[in-house]
Motif scaffolding. Structure first.
Motif, PDB file in Angstrom:
ATOM      1  N   ASN A  23      29.316  40.134   3.282  1.00 54.15           N
ATOM      2  CA  ASN A  23      28.952  40.304   4.680  1.00 54.15           C
ATOM      3  C   ASN A  23      28.455  38.963   5.228  1.00 54.15           C
ATOM      4  O   ASN A  23      27.428  38.452   4.770  1.00 54.15           O
ATOM      5  N   PRO A  24      29.154  38.375   6.221  1.00 57.00           N
ATOM      6  CA  PRO A  24      28.757  37.051   6.699  1.00 57.00           C
ATOM      7  C   PRO A  24      27.437  37.044   7.463  1.00 57.00           C
ATOM      8  O   PRO A  24      26.736  36.032   7.465  1.00 57.00           O
ATOM      9  N   LEU A  25      27.080  38.147   8.115  1.00 54.00           N
ATOM     10  CA  LEU A  25      25.830  38.167   8.870  1.00 54.00           C
ATOM     11  C   LEU A  25      24.617  38.232   7.950  1.00 54.00           C
ATOM     12  O   LEU A  25      23.625  37.547   8.171  1.00 54.00           O
ATOM     13  N   THR A  26      24.675  39.059   6.917  1.00 52.99           N
ATOM     14  CA  THR A  26      23.547  39.142   5.994  1.00 52.99           C
ATOM     15  C   THR A  26      23.454  37.877   5.142  1.00 52.99           C
ATOM     16  O   THR A  26      22.356  37.485   4.740  1.00 52.99           O
ATOM     17  N   GLU A  28      24.026  34.871   6.198  1.00 48.94           N
ATOM     18  CA  GLU A  28      23.377  33.871   7.045  1.00 48.94           C
ATOM     19  C   GLU A  28      21.977  34.300   7.468  1.00 48.94           C
ATOM     20  O   GLU A  28      21.250  33.508   8.060  1.00 48.94           O
ATOM     21  N   GLY A  29      21.616  35.551   7.221  1.00 50.40           N
ATOM     22  CA  GLY A  29      20.308  36.053   7.614  1.00 50.40           C
ATOM     23  C   GLY A  29      20.202  36.377   9.097  1.00 50.40           C
ATOM     24  O   GLY A  29      19.122  36.328   9.663  1.00 50.40           O
ATOM     25  N   ILE A  30      21.326  36.707   9.710  1.00 49.55           N
ATOM     26  CA  ILE A  30      21.355  37.010  11.148  1.00 49.55           C
ATOM     27  C   ILE A  30      21.144  38.510  11.327  1.00 49.55           C
ATOM     28  O   ILE A  30      21.892  39.314  10.786  1.00 49.55           O
ATOM     29  N   GLU A  31      20.116  38.869  12.094  1.00 50.76           N
ATOM     30  CA  GLU A  31      19.844  40.284  12.354  1.00 50.76           C
ATOM     31  C   GLU A  31      20.336  40.715  13.722  1.00 50.76           C
ATOM     32  O   GLU A  31      20.725  41.857  13.912  1.00 50.76           O
ATOM     33  N   HIS A  32      20.299  39.796  14.700  1.00 45.34           N
ATOM     34  CA  HIS A  32      20.703  40.131  16.063  1.00 45.34           C
ATOM     35  C   HIS A  32      21.897  39.266  16.459  1.00 45.34           C
ATOM     36  O   HIS A  32      21.838  38.037  16.356  1.00 45.34           O
ATOM     37  N   TRP A  35      25.482  37.483  22.541  1.00 43.35           N
ATOM     38  CA  TRP A  35      26.753  37.163  23.187  1.00 43.35           C
ATOM     39  C   TRP A  35      26.836  35.701  23.587  1.00 43.35           C
ATOM     40  O   TRP A  35      27.919  35.177  23.838  1.00 43.35           O
ATOM     41  N   LYS A  36      25.700  34.990  23.605  1.00 43.82           N
ATOM     42  CA  LYS A  36      25.700  33.576  23.977  1.00 43.82           C
ATOM     43  C   LYS A  36      25.997  32.661  22.791  1.00 43.82           C
ATOM     44  O   LYS A  36      26.261  31.472  22.981  1.00 43.82           O
ATOM     45  N   ASP A  37      25.988  33.204  21.587  1.00 44.20           N
ATOM     46  CA  ASP A  37      26.280  32.422  20.383  1.00 44.20           C
ATOM     47  C   ASP A  37      27.789  32.405  20.152  1.00 44.20           C
ATOM     48  O   ASP A  37      28.333  33.152  19.343  1.00 44.20           O
ATOM     49  N   VAL A  38      28.476  31.533  20.867  1.00 40.67           N
ATOM     50  CA  VAL A  38      29.943  31.507  20.861  1.00 40.67           C
ATOM     51  C   VAL A  38      30.482  31.055  19.506  1.00 40.67           C
ATOM     52  O   VAL A  38      31.505  31.568  19.045  1.00 40.67           O
ATOM     53  N   ALA A  39      29.801  30.140  18.852  1.00 43.07           N
ATOM     54  CA  ALA A  39      30.270  29.655  17.550  1.00 43.07           C
ATOM     55  C   ALA A  39      30.320  30.788  16.525  1.00 43.07           C
ATOM     56  O   ALA A  39      31.262  30.885  15.741  1.00 43.07           O
ATOM     57  N   LEU A  40      29.315  31.653  16.544  1.00 45.21           N
ATOM     58  CA  LEU A  40      29.304  32.794  15.629  1.00 45.21           C
ATOM     59  C   LEU A  40      30.390  33.799  16.003  1.00 45.21           C
ATOM     60  O   LEU A  40      31.102  34.314  15.138  1.00 45.21           O
ATOM     61  N   LEU A  41      30.530  34.069  17.292  1.00 43.94           N
ATOM     62  CA  LEU A  41      31.504  35.077  17.728  1.00 43.94           C
ATOM     63  C   LEU A  41      32.939  34.641  17.475  1.00 43.94           C
ATOM     64  O   LEU A  41      33.806  35.475  17.241  1.00 43.94           O
ATOM     65  N   VAL A  67      29.003  43.305  17.227  1.00 45.39           N
ATOM     66  CA  VAL A  67      29.850  42.119  17.392  1.00 45.39           C
ATOM     67  C   VAL A  67      30.905  42.370  18.468  1.00 45.39           C
ATOM     68  O   VAL A  67      31.152  41.512  19.322  1.00 45.39           O
ATOM     69  N   ALA A  68      31.520  43.552  18.450  1.00 43.31           N
ATOM     70  CA  ALA A  68      32.542  43.873  19.453  1.00 43.31           C
ATOM     71  C   ALA A  68      31.946  43.870  20.855  1.00 43.31           C
ATOM     72  O   ALA A  68      32.544  43.333  21.796  1.00 43.31           O
ATOM     73  N   THR A  69      30.749  44.433  21.009  1.00 48.19           N
ATOM     74  CA  THR A  69      30.079  44.439  22.310  1.00 48.19           C
ATOM     75  C   THR A  69      29.734  43.017  22.740  1.00 48.19           C
ATOM     76  O   THR A  69      29.916  42.655  23.908  1.00 48.19           O
TER      77      THR A  69
END
Length: 91
Positions: A23-26, A28-32, A35-41, A67-69
């Motif tokens: 899981n790429p989010l866990t 990286e330790g990303i919980e939230h 929509w402004k984080d374009v590099a992640l999206l 992520v879809a939202t």
């Protein structure tokens, strides 16, 4: 009656352990997901502009929905494209 050709695709047996995608989010330790984080999206959007599926990304159901939202909100705010930059071929 025609004979059916047997499938050559390998199916995992019930005793084999299944490999889960990391899981790429866990990782990286990303919980939230914002929509402004374009590099992640961009990591969750294909080069054609489609949102990648859970099978490909390895996200949980809840994370995939968030992520879809976020991708859709970023598209509305013109941070991400709706489609690819490729022109449509002439007919």
């Amino acid at each position: 009656m025609a004979h059916r050709k047997k499938s050559t695709a390998r199916r995992p047996s019930a005793t084999e352990p299944t490999r889960t995608k990391a899981n790429p989010l866990t990782a990286e330790g990303i919980e939230h997901v914002d929509w402004k984080d374009v590099a992640l999206l961009r990591t969750f959007v294909s080069d054609r502009g489609k949102i990648r599926s859970r099978r490909v990304t390895g996200l949980t159901v809840q994370q995939q929905r968030r992520v879809a939202t976020a991708v859709k909100n970023a598209r509305d705010m013109a941070l991400l494209p709706y489609t690819s930059a490729y022109p449509t071929p002439p007919r």
